[in-house]
Write a protein that holds these residues in place. Sequence first.
Motif, PDB file in Angstrom:
ATOM      1  N   GLY B  13      -0.799   4.657   5.896  1.00  0.00           N
ATOM      2  CA  GLY B  13      -0.775   4.483   4.452  1.00  0.00           C
ATOM      3  C   GLY B  13      -2.043   3.836   3.914  1.00  0.00           C
ATOM      4  N   VAL B  15      -4.979   4.900   2.974  1.00  0.00           N
ATOM      5  CA  VAL B  15      -6.352   5.251   3.374  1.00  0.00           C
ATOM      6  C   VAL B  15      -7.082   6.047   2.296  1.00  0.00           C
ATOM      7  CG1 VAL B  15      -5.792   5.190   5.830  1.00  0.00           C
ATOM      8  CG2 VAL B  15      -5.704   7.349   4.611  1.00  0.00           C
ATOM      9  N   GLY B  16      -6.346   6.530   1.294  1.00  0.00           N
ATOM     10  CA  GLY B  16      -7.025   7.208   0.187  1.00  0.00           C
ATOM     11  C   GLY B  16      -6.533   8.621  -0.137  1.00  0.00           C
ATOM     12  N   THR B  19      -6.150   9.116  -3.965  1.00  0.00           N
ATOM     13  CA  THR B  19      -7.486   9.107  -4.571  1.00  0.00           C
ATOM     14  C   THR B  19      -8.193  10.439  -4.312  1.00  0.00           C
ATOM     15  OG1 THR B  19      -7.597   6.726  -4.115  1.00  0.00           O
ATOM     16  CG2 THR B  19      -9.675   7.835  -4.617  1.00  0.00           C
ATOM     17  N   ALA B 123       2.667   8.384   3.043  1.00  0.00           N
ATOM     18  CA  ALA B 123       2.294   7.866   4.359  1.00  0.00           C
ATOM     19  C   ALA B 123       3.404   8.217   5.349  1.00  0.00           C
ATOM     20  CB  ALA B 123       2.124   6.352   4.283  1.00  0.00           C
ATOM     21  N   ASN B 173     -13.091   8.347   4.691  1.00  0.00           N
ATOM     22  CA  ASN B 173     -13.161   7.602   3.430  1.00  0.00           C
ATOM     23  C   ASN B 173     -13.456   6.126   3.698  1.00  0.00           C
ATOM     24  OD1 ASN B 173     -12.906   6.990   0.676  1.00  0.00           O
ATOM     25  ND2 ASN B 173     -10.687   6.683   0.828  1.00  0.00           N
ATOM     26  N   ILE B 209     -14.325   3.422  -7.496  1.00  0.00           N
ATOM     27  CA  ILE B 209     -13.017   4.037  -7.259  1.00  0.00           C
ATOM     28  C   ILE B 209     -11.899   3.127  -7.759  1.00  0.00           C
ATOM     29  CG2 ILE B 209     -11.413   4.708  -5.418  1.00  0.00           C
ATOM     30  CD1 ILE B 209     -13.716   6.113  -4.085  1.00  0.00           C
ATOM     31  N   VAL B 210     -12.067   1.845  -7.552  1.00  0.00           N
ATOM     32  CA  VAL B 210     -11.062   0.890  -8.043  1.00  0.00           C
ATOM     33  C   VAL B 210     -11.088   0.861  -9.575  1.00  0.00           C
ATOM     34  CG1 VAL B 210     -10.282  -1.494  -7.962  1.00  0.00           C
ATOM     35  CG2 VAL B 210     -11.283  -0.451  -5.922  1.00  0.00           C
TER      36      VAL B 210
HETATM   37  N1  ATP Z   1     -13.777   4.981  -1.115  1.00  0.00           N
HETATM   38  C1  ATP Z   1     -13.088   3.943  -1.624  1.00  0.00           C
HETATM   39  N2  ATP Z   1     -13.743   2.833  -2.039  1.00  0.00           N
HETATM   40  C2  ATP Z   1     -13.039   1.792  -2.546  1.00  0.00           C
HETATM   41  N3  ATP Z   1     -11.716   1.763  -2.708  1.00  0.00           N
HETATM   42  C3  ATP Z   1     -11.005   2.835  -2.300  1.00  0.00           C
HETATM   43  C4  ATP Z   1     -11.652   3.974  -1.742  1.00  0.00           C
HETATM   44  N4  ATP Z   1     -10.694   4.889  -1.459  1.00  0.00           N
HETATM   45  C5  ATP Z   1      -9.520   4.348  -1.799  1.00  0.00           C
HETATM   46  N5  ATP Z   1      -9.681   3.115  -2.319  1.00  0.00           N
HETATM   47  C6  ATP Z   1      -8.616   2.196  -2.776  1.00  0.00           C
HETATM   48  O1  ATP Z   1      -7.675   2.056  -1.726  1.00  0.00           O
HETATM   49  C7  ATP Z   1      -6.362   1.948  -2.231  1.00  0.00           C
HETATM   50  C8  ATP Z   1      -5.451   2.991  -1.602  1.00  0.00           C
HETATM   51  O2  ATP Z   1      -5.841   4.272  -2.019  1.00  0.00           O
HETATM   52  P1  ATP Z   1      -4.783   5.448  -2.228  1.00  0.00           P
HETATM   53  O3  ATP Z   1      -3.661   5.015  -3.084  1.00  0.00           O
HETATM   54  O4  ATP Z   1      -5.540   6.655  -2.655  1.00  0.00           O
HETATM   55  O5  ATP Z   1      -4.272   5.621  -0.733  1.00  0.00           O
HETATM   56  P2  ATP Z   1      -3.036   6.494  -0.209  1.00  0.00           P
HETATM   57  O6  ATP Z   1      -3.439   7.005   1.138  1.00  0.00           O
HETATM   58  O7  ATP Z   1      -2.644   7.501  -1.216  1.00  0.00           O
HETATM   59  O8  ATP Z   1      -1.898   5.384  -0.071  1.00  0.00           O
HETATM   60  P3  ATP Z   1      -0.336   5.654   0.241  1.00  0.00           P
HETATM   61  O9  ATP Z   1      -0.274   5.918   1.712  1.00  0.00           O
HETATM   62  O10 ATP Z   1       0.318   4.383  -0.150  1.00  0.00           O
HETATM   63  O11 ATP Z   1       0.078   6.835  -0.570  1.00  0.00           O
HETATM   64  C9  ATP Z   1      -6.469   2.086  -3.729  1.00  0.00           C
HETATM   65  O12 ATP Z   1      -6.465   0.812  -4.288  1.00  0.00           O
HETATM   66  C10 ATP Z   1      -7.820   2.756  -3.928  1.00  0.00           C
HETATM   67  O13 ATP Z   1      -8.393   2.424  -5.165  1.00  0.00           O
END
Ligand code: ATP
Lengths: 95, 267
Positions: B13, B15-16, B19, B123, B173, B209-210
Amino acid sequence: MGWFRNILNPKSHQSASVAKNRLQMVLSHDRFNISPQLIEEIKDDIIAIFVDRFSIDADAVEIHITRTPTESRLVAEIPILTPSRHRIARRAKRN
Amino acid sequence: MSARVITVSSGKGGVGKTTVTANLATALAMAGKKVVAIDCDIGLRNLDLIMGLENRIVYDLVDIVEGRCRLRQAMIRDKRHPELHLIPAAQTRDKSAVTPDDMVRVCDDLKNRVDYVFLDCPAGIEGGFRNAIEPAHQVIVVTNPEVSSVRDADRIIGIIEAKEKGPGQLIINRLKPDMISRGDMFSIDDILDILAIELIGIIPEDDNIVVSANKGVPVVMDKNESLAKMAFRNIAQRLDGNPVPFQDLTKKKNLLKRFRAWASRGK
Ligand SMILES: Nc1ncnc2c1ncn2[C@@H]1O[C@H](COP(=O)(O)OP(=O)(O)OP(=O)(O)O)[C@@H](O)[C@H]1O
Ligand SMILES: [Mg+2]
């Protein structure tokens, strides 16, 4: 001066290469259900095969499974002591 | 028209995935493609928030599946683009409300309406992930350059290969070039050595991104250029069949290599 040594000696003890080795070990397990224990046993067997026939660096023997998109293979790395290091190792043992 | 279904997964979970989904869907829509992004994270929806569409939800994926609305009614149009839609996940239901067959049916109904369907996985490797894998034509695996997420990515790759959805394509990422050059973060080559799948993109750690998540405006819509924006745009192009070259995020490393070569000369 740690940073300077790091620059001159890129691979040695940096955490990324430690991580890579550790990860390759657990992935052998995850992918093929080979336990770390079994790997250790294979390692001991390999050392036993070579130790009387070659001067190998038994502490540095490494076994892992590599994967490409088309195949996986069990890779054993068995460092052979070069003549000079061999001599040093023998001398060290004598003392 | 026959939509290409692209599933965005990771195992671990945070990892992005969300995003990546929001930005790739938006980038392709900005390039004139018809795109639908579907949030498959039933009970923990977030894609709506990241895309800035959270206030426009009436119906969701479970409403479609259970016949309470037509597909079209649950497709929220992103008015900032000509052809970008979101199908949100249900927030008050659990994963079992949708089955893999349901997802195949939904994607089938979208087939003749759009160019791309993106599926944002939850995730884990259970229900929601299985749902999102079933209709996939292509699976993107997102990882961060650290041990646990690479290990989980390996697990995902194993599963998608077993389901003949493989081999999958990798997005790395949150890369930090300065940590790599210190030897304290996996390099791209390290990760490719371990996972042995095709790389489709590298996204640096980027504060933008944040900020963009705060605003509900994906970075690819920023007026200003940023490394992350460029990275997402490049990946979108690669998905669309244009093999654009990778940006060099590790220029510093090359300098360091040169210094090393200089320092160890004549040794
Ligand atoms: N390249 C990046 N640089 C900085 N922050 C990032 C980057 N990629 C993702 N984030 C931050 O990391 C956090 C998690 O990202 P995201 O929600 O996209 O992950 P996810 O894999 O969809 O999570 P989940 O498994 O909970 O669905 C968010 O706060 C996002 O803003
Ligand atoms: Mg998410």
